[in-house]
Write a protein that holds these residues in place. Structure first.
Motif, PDB file in Angstrom:
ATOM      1  N   ARG A  93       2.733 -67.914 -29.906  1.00  0.00           N
ATOM      2  CA  ARG A  93       1.451 -68.257 -30.514  1.00  0.00           C
ATOM      3  C   ARG A  93       1.287 -67.399 -31.761  1.00  0.00           C
ATOM      4  NH1 ARG A  93      -3.202 -70.647 -27.990  1.00  0.00           N
ATOM      5  NH2 ARG A  93      -5.110 -70.216 -29.135  1.00  0.00           N
ATOM      6  N   ARG A  94       0.680 -67.971 -32.821  1.00  0.00           N
ATOM      7  CA  ARG A  94       0.611 -67.293 -34.108  1.00  0.00           C
ATOM      8  C   ARG A  94      -0.807 -67.352 -34.689  1.00  0.00           C
ATOM      9  NH1 ARG A  94       6.393 -67.892 -36.289  1.00  0.00           N
ATOM     10  NH2 ARG A  94       7.494 -68.645 -34.446  1.00  0.00           N
ATOM     11  N   PRO A  95      -1.783 -66.748 -34.040  1.00  0.00           N
ATOM     12  CA  PRO A  95      -3.145 -66.770 -34.587  1.00  0.00           C
ATOM     13  C   PRO A  95      -3.252 -65.890 -35.826  1.00  0.00           C
ATOM     14  CG  PRO A  95      -3.056 -65.370 -32.659  1.00  0.00           C
ATOM     15  CD  PRO A  95      -1.712 -66.027 -32.765  1.00  0.00           C
ATOM     16  N   PRO A  96      -3.931 -66.337 -36.879  1.00  0.00           N
ATOM     17  CA  PRO A  96      -4.054 -65.517 -38.091  1.00  0.00           C
ATOM     18  C   PRO A  96      -4.719 -64.180 -37.792  1.00  0.00           C
ATOM     19  CG  PRO A  96      -4.778 -67.776 -38.489  1.00  0.00           C
ATOM     20  CD  PRO A  96      -4.591 -67.651 -37.013  1.00  0.00           C
ATOM     21  N   GLY A  97      -4.215 -63.122 -38.419  1.00  0.00           N
ATOM     22  CA  GLY A  97      -4.826 -61.810 -38.301  1.00  0.00           C
ATOM     23  C   GLY A  97      -4.519 -61.066 -37.020  1.00  0.00           C
ATOM     24  N   LEU A  98      -3.536 -61.490 -36.255  1.00  0.00           N
ATOM     25  CA  LEU A  98      -3.213 -60.847 -34.980  1.00  0.00           C
ATOM     26  C   LEU A  98      -2.739 -59.410 -35.206  1.00  0.00           C
ATOM     27  CD1 LEU A  98      -2.885 -61.244 -31.906  1.00  0.00           C
ATOM     28  CD2 LEU A  98      -0.554 -62.045 -32.361  1.00  0.00           C
ATOM     29  N   VAL A  99      -3.375 -58.452 -34.496  1.00  0.00           N
ATOM     30  CA  VAL A  99      -3.032 -57.046 -34.706  1.00  0.00           C
ATOM     31  C   VAL A  99      -2.608 -56.328 -33.429  1.00  0.00           C
ATOM     32  CG1 VAL A  99      -4.445 -56.748 -36.770  1.00  0.00           C
ATOM     33  CG2 VAL A  99      -5.485 -56.388 -34.526  1.00  0.00           C
ATOM     34  N   ARG A 100      -3.078 -56.768 -32.243  1.00  0.00           N
ATOM     35  CA  ARG A 100      -2.727 -56.107 -30.999  1.00  0.00           C
ATOM     36  C   ARG A 100      -2.779 -57.100 -29.854  1.00  0.00           C
ATOM     37  NH1 ARG A 100      -5.850 -52.314 -33.383  1.00  0.00           N
ATOM     38  NH2 ARG A 100      -7.739 -52.936 -32.311  1.00  0.00           N
ATOM     39  N   VAL A 101      -2.193 -56.715 -28.736  1.00  0.00           N
ATOM     40  CA  VAL A 101      -2.304 -57.494 -27.508  1.00  0.00           C
ATOM     41  C   VAL A 101      -2.732 -56.559 -26.383  1.00  0.00           C
ATOM     42  CG1 VAL A 101      -0.637 -59.280 -28.150  1.00  0.00           C
ATOM     43  CG2 VAL A 101       0.155 -57.220 -26.955  1.00  0.00           C
ATOM     44  N   ALA A 102      -3.419 -57.121 -25.389  1.00  0.00           N
ATOM     45  CA  ALA A 102      -3.769 -56.395 -24.171  1.00  0.00           C
ATOM     46  C   ALA A 102      -3.440 -57.303 -23.003  1.00  0.00           C
ATOM     47  CB  ALA A 102      -5.253 -56.009 -24.171  1.00  0.00           C
ATOM     48  N   GLY A 136     -12.097 -55.884 -34.331  1.00  0.00           N
ATOM     49  CA  GLY A 136     -10.744 -55.366 -34.400  1.00  0.00           C
ATOM     50  C   GLY A 136     -10.517 -54.144 -33.548  1.00  0.00           C
ATOM     51  N   GLY A 137     -11.490 -53.757 -32.711  1.00  0.00           N
ATOM     52  CA  GLY A 137     -11.373 -52.572 -31.879  1.00  0.00           C
ATOM     53  C   GLY A 137     -10.662 -52.852 -30.568  1.00  0.00           C
ATOM     54  N   GLN A 138     -10.731 -51.879 -29.671  1.00  0.00           N
ATOM     55  CA  GLN A 138     -10.015 -52.000 -28.403  1.00  0.00           C
ATOM     56  C   GLN A 138     -10.662 -53.035 -27.500  1.00  0.00           C
ATOM     57  OE1 GLN A 138      -9.536 -48.323 -26.266  1.00  0.00           O
ATOM     58  NE2 GLN A 138      -8.208 -49.239 -24.725  1.00  0.00           N
ATOM     59  N   VAL A 139      -9.828 -53.853 -26.881  1.00  0.00           N
ATOM     60  CA  VAL A 139     -10.255 -54.826 -25.882  1.00  0.00           C
ATOM     61  C   VAL A 139      -9.420 -54.574 -24.626  1.00  0.00           C
ATOM     62  CG1 VAL A 139     -10.432 -57.274 -25.279  1.00  0.00           C
ATOM     63  CG2 VAL A 139     -10.893 -56.532 -27.623  1.00  0.00           C
ATOM     64  N   ALA A 140     -10.071 -54.573 -23.479  1.00  0.00           N
ATOM     65  CA  ALA A 140      -9.385 -54.358 -22.206  1.00  0.00           C
ATOM     66  C   ALA A 140      -9.638 -55.542 -21.285  1.00  0.00           C
ATOM     67  CB  ALA A 140      -9.884 -53.078 -21.546  1.00  0.00           C
ATOM     68  N   LEU A 141      -8.636 -55.905 -20.503  1.00  0.00           N
ATOM     69  CA  LEU A 141      -8.788 -56.923 -19.473  1.00  0.00           C
ATOM     70  C   LEU A 141      -8.785 -56.263 -18.108  1.00  0.00           C
ATOM     71  CD1 LEU A 141      -6.500 -59.932 -20.500  1.00  0.00           C
ATOM     72  CD2 LEU A 141      -8.883 -59.508 -21.074  1.00  0.00           C
ATOM     73  N   ARG A 142      -9.654 -56.751 -17.203  1.00  0.00           N
ATOM     74  CA  ARG A 142      -9.575 -56.301 -15.822  1.00  0.00           C
ATOM     75  C   ARG A 142      -8.268 -56.792 -15.234  1.00  0.00           C
ATOM     76  NH1 ARG A 142     -14.708 -57.749 -12.228  1.00  0.00           N
ATOM     77  NH2 ARG A 142     -13.444 -59.580 -11.664  1.00  0.00           N
ATOM     78  N   SER A 143      -7.726 -56.072 -14.267  1.00  0.00           N
ATOM     79  CA  SER A 143      -6.386 -56.378 -13.781  1.00  0.00           C
ATOM     80  C   SER A 143      -6.267 -57.793 -13.219  1.00  0.00           C
ATOM     81  CB  SER A 143      -5.941 -55.362 -12.736  1.00  0.00           C
ATOM     82  OG  SER A 143      -6.811 -55.371 -11.623  1.00  0.00           O
ATOM     83  N   ASP A 144      -7.381 -58.385 -12.721  1.00  0.00           N
ATOM     84  CA  ASP A 144      -7.332 -59.744 -12.193  1.00  0.00           C
ATOM     85  C   ASP A 144      -7.493 -60.801 -13.275  1.00  0.00           C
ATOM     86  OD1 ASP A 144     -10.024 -59.568 -12.817  1.00  0.00           O
ATOM     87  OD2 ASP A 144     -10.730 -59.706 -10.736  1.00  0.00           O
ATOM     88  N   GLY A 145      -7.700 -60.394 -14.519  1.00  0.00           N
ATOM     89  CA  GLY A 145      -7.796 -61.328 -15.625  1.00  0.00           C
ATOM     90  C   GLY A 145      -9.093 -62.107 -15.705  1.00  0.00           C
ATOM     91  N   LEU A 146     -10.107 -61.718 -14.950  1.00  0.00           N
ATOM     92  CA  LEU A 146     -11.355 -62.475 -14.913  1.00  0.00           C
ATOM     93  C   LEU A 146     -12.441 -61.908 -15.815  1.00  0.00           C
ATOM     94  CD1 LEU A 146     -11.603 -63.263 -11.087  1.00  0.00           C
ATOM     95  CD2 LEU A 146     -10.723 -64.712 -12.937  1.00  0.00           C
ATOM     96  N   MET A 147     -12.313 -60.647 -16.205  1.00  0.00           N
ATOM     97  CA  MET A 147     -13.311 -60.005 -17.052  1.00  0.00           C
ATOM     98  C   MET A 147     -12.614 -59.291 -18.205  1.00  0.00           C
ATOM     99  SD  MET A 147     -16.196 -60.692 -15.419  1.00  0.00           S
ATOM    100  CE  MET A 147     -17.442 -59.519 -15.961  1.00  0.00           C
ATOM    101  N   ALA A 148     -13.344 -59.170 -19.319  1.00  0.00           N
ATOM    102  CA  ALA A 148     -12.859 -58.431 -20.472  1.00  0.00           C
ATOM    103  C   ALA A 148     -13.956 -57.492 -20.947  1.00  0.00           C
ATOM    104  CB  ALA A 148     -12.455 -59.378 -21.601  1.00  0.00           C
ATOM    105  N   ALA A 149     -13.558 -56.408 -21.593  1.00  0.00           N
ATOM    106  CA  ALA A 149     -14.506 -55.477 -22.194  1.00  0.00           C
ATOM    107  C   ALA A 149     -14.043 -55.184 -23.613  1.00  0.00           C
ATOM    108  CB  ALA A 149     -14.606 -54.188 -21.395  1.00  0.00           C
ATOM    109  N   ALA A 150     -14.988 -55.204 -24.551  1.00  0.00           N
ATOM    110  CA  ALA A 150     -14.677 -54.937 -25.948  1.00  0.00           C
ATOM    111  C   ALA A 150     -15.452 -53.710 -26.408  1.00  0.00           C
ATOM    112  CB  ALA A 150     -15.047 -56.143 -26.814  1.00  0.00           C
ATOM    113  N   CYS A 151     -14.752 -52.771 -27.009  1.00  0.00           N
ATOM    114  CA  CYS A 151     -15.348 -51.532 -27.497  1.00  0.00           C
ATOM    115  C   CYS A 151     -15.622 -51.698 -28.987  1.00  0.00           C
ATOM    116  CB  CYS A 151     -14.411 -50.360 -27.239  1.00  0.00           C
ATOM    117  SG  CYS A 151     -15.134 -48.745 -27.557  1.00  0.00           S
TER     118      CYS A 151
END
Length: 320
Positions: A93-102, A136-151
């Motif tokens: 996948r090639r979304p414009p502006g991609l800088v990190r993955v979580a 563009g800050g840190q994003v975390a996924l819960r281990s079950d993939g059902l929730m996300a948190a953005a800082c």
């Protein structure tokens, strides 16, 4: 989204992988050649390992998801889902502006973090299931993939991915980083330490990144001055503090049981990556020329990557 084609192979050398080495090309294939340990570092004893699989797709950053069956890698603006351990590329996948993955350690889910926002995707189809602002800050996924948190700069937002990323909580305040702990609760950077939402800031160099263990109440913090600290999420106690020889802007992670930390340099000019024992920072593996390093949650392999491609390292007894 593009479905992957059968991956070309990158030939790897069958010789043993040293505890401290440099990625190089030899007549036998890709090889990690022995180098002297970084100055001032202690070395932890480890079982013999060797390279068993390679793929010629660059990987500047990687996260292992879905209980160790998949990795999501990033290089040159391309995110790839890769089947482990044979490094077979399934989709890209090639979304414009991609800088990190979580990634979500226990689920087929990842977050693609762009310069201004992010989206969560389900693997291997890479279909969007939620998105949100992240600056563009840190994003975390819960281990079950059902929730996300953005800082973000002024708040931590929590998103329900089953509801297309709807915000279910917003916590105002300046927090240096965010992650979900083993119980699915938020752990955040509070000044120079780790804590919970609402905790008073801790003195010291500010926390700029945090990563948690998927199967233990531990988290690791990276500080603005380059030091790393390991914390007990249940008690809030700092367990250890040390530095890594990995230079430049770093990326961190923890293995499932919290006993080994990964430190890598996706954005540094001189790439290197290391695994450290969290109790004291002793080196478990150090690889010059690798931009990313990740451990399998089942302790059966290590993924490394760089401009040259990707490789899978396995214990000798499991490498046949």
């Amino acid at each position: 989204m593009r479905r992957g084609t059968p991956s070309p192979m990158l030939r790897v050398s069958p010789v043993a992988v040293p505890l401290c080495g440099r990625v190089g090309q030899t007549s036998r294939g890709l090889e990690i050649e022995l180098i002297a340990p970084p100055a001032g570092c202690s070395i932890a004893p480890s079982s013999p390992r060797r390279l068993v699989y390679g793929a010629p797709f660059p990987a500047d950053q990687a996260v292992i998801v879905a209980r160790g069956t998949l990795a999501v890698t990033l290089a040159g603006g391309v995110a790839r889902s890769v089947r482990l351990p044979k490094l077979e590329v399934a989709f890209d996948r090639r979304p414009p502006g991609l800088v990190r993955v979580a990634g979500a350690a226990l689920a087929n889910a990842a977050a693609l973090i762009r310069e201004a926002d992010w989206s969560a995707v389900v693997l291997p189809s890479l279909g969007d299931i939620g998105e949100g602002a992240g600056d563009g800050g840190q994003v975390a996924l819960r281990s079950d993939g059902l929730m996300a948190a953005a800082c973000r700069a002024d708040a931590v937002t929590v998103h329900d991915l089953a509801a297309k990323g709807a915000v279910v909580a917003s916590h105002e305040g300046s927090y240096g980083a965010v992650a979900f702990d083993v119980d699915g609760e938020l752990v955040v950077g509070v000044g120079g330490g780790l804590g919970r939402i609402g905790d008073a800031p801790v003195e010291g160099s500010p926390v700029v990144q945090v990563a948690s263990a998927a199967a233990a109440p531990r988290a690791i913090a990276r500080h603005a001055d380059g030091t790393l600290s390991v914390w007990d999420c249940a008690t809030g106690a700092r367990l250890s503090s040390w530095t890594s020889p990995v230079q430049g802007p770093a990326d961190i992670g923890l293995c499932a049981n919290g006993e080994v930390a990964s430190v890598s340099s996706p954005w540094a000019d001189h790439a290197s990556a290391a695994l450290h024992r969290t109790d004291d920072g002793a080196i478990v593996l150090f690889v010059e020329g690798a931009k990313t390093i990740q451990t399998s949650p089942t302790d059966d392999g290590i993924l490394i990557g760089g401009a040259w491609g990707m490789a899978w390292i396995a214990p000798v007894e499991d490498s046949s």
